[in-house]
Write an enzyme that holds these catalytic residues in place. Structure first.
Site, PDB file in Angstrom:
ATOM      1  N   LEU A   1       0.873  -0.993   0.082  1.00 20.02           N
ATOM      2  CA  LEU A   1       0.198  -0.043  -0.029  1.00 20.02           C
ATOM      3  C   LEU A   1       0.803   1.264  -0.022  1.00 20.02           C
ATOM      4  CD1 LEU A   1      -2.887   1.078   0.096  1.00 20.02           C
ATOM      5  CD2 LEU A   1      -2.982   0.565   2.500  1.00 20.02           C
ATOM      6  N   HIS A   2       1.391   1.790  -0.940  1.00 21.50           N
ATOM      7  CA  HIS A   2       2.499   2.669  -1.440  1.00 21.50           C
ATOM      8  C   HIS A   2       1.593   3.887  -1.741  1.00 21.50           C
ATOM      9  CE1 HIS A   2       2.296   2.309  -5.703  1.00 21.50           C
ATOM     10  NE2 HIS A   2       2.151   0.959  -5.517  1.00 21.50           N
ATOM     11  N   ALA A   3       2.300   4.977  -2.068  1.00 22.67           N
ATOM     12  CA  ALA A   3       1.442   6.104  -2.303  1.00 22.67           C
ATOM     13  C   ALA A   3       0.634   6.162  -3.474  1.00 22.67           C
ATOM     14  CB  ALA A   3       2.651   7.125  -2.563  1.00 22.67           C
TER      15      ALA A   3
ATOM     16  N   ALA B   1      -2.275   4.182  -2.589  1.00 23.23           N
ATOM     17  CA  ALA B   1      -3.225   4.718  -1.447  1.00 23.23           C
ATOM     18  C   ALA B   1      -3.902   5.978  -2.103  1.00 23.23           C
ATOM     19  CB  ALA B   1      -2.175   5.590  -0.339  1.00 23.23           C
TER      20      ALA B   1
ATOM     21  N   GLU C   1      -2.217  -2.352 -10.928  1.00 25.25           N
ATOM     22  CA  GLU C   1      -0.514  -2.031 -11.481  1.00 25.25           C
ATOM     23  C   GLU C   1      -0.075  -3.370 -12.281  1.00 25.25           C
ATOM     24  OE1 GLU C   1       1.108  -1.514  -7.598  1.00 25.25           O
ATOM     25  OE2 GLU C   1       0.496   0.605  -7.462  1.00 25.25           O
TER      26      GLU C   1
END
Length: 92
Positions: A16-18, A21, A90
């Protein structure tokens, strides 16, 4: 109105990266519901806060519990869980 919740596995490599998020926050804000995300270690953040979500430090292979409350809780919960299950759209 009852609170709904579902456990979902973080599958994308970066967790759960930028960017993930931001996608989650944008999706959560499109519903009339309050969503919270709880990490494996019990920390919790509302799904409308990018910083709060980043502070959960949820990594690949960890479960998070998504909870939703409000008039569109069911739709919001389903959409957010689907986003996470689809690895935040992604490419790996």
């Amino acid at each position: 109105m009852p609170q709904l919740s579902q456990t979902v596995l973080i599958q994308n490599r970066l967790g759960l990266h930028a960017r993930a998020a931001v996608k989650l926050v944008q999706l959560a804000q499109s519903f009339d519901a309050v969503l919270t995300v709880q990490s494996q270690d019990g920390r919790e953040a509302t799904a409308d806060s990018v910083m709060g979500l980043l502070m959960l430090e949820s990594a690949q292979g960890q479960n998070v519990v998504i909870s939703a409350e409000g008039s569109q809780a069911e739709q919001a919960l389903q959409a957010v869980c689907q986003l996470i299950e689809q690895k935040f759209d992604e490419d790996e």
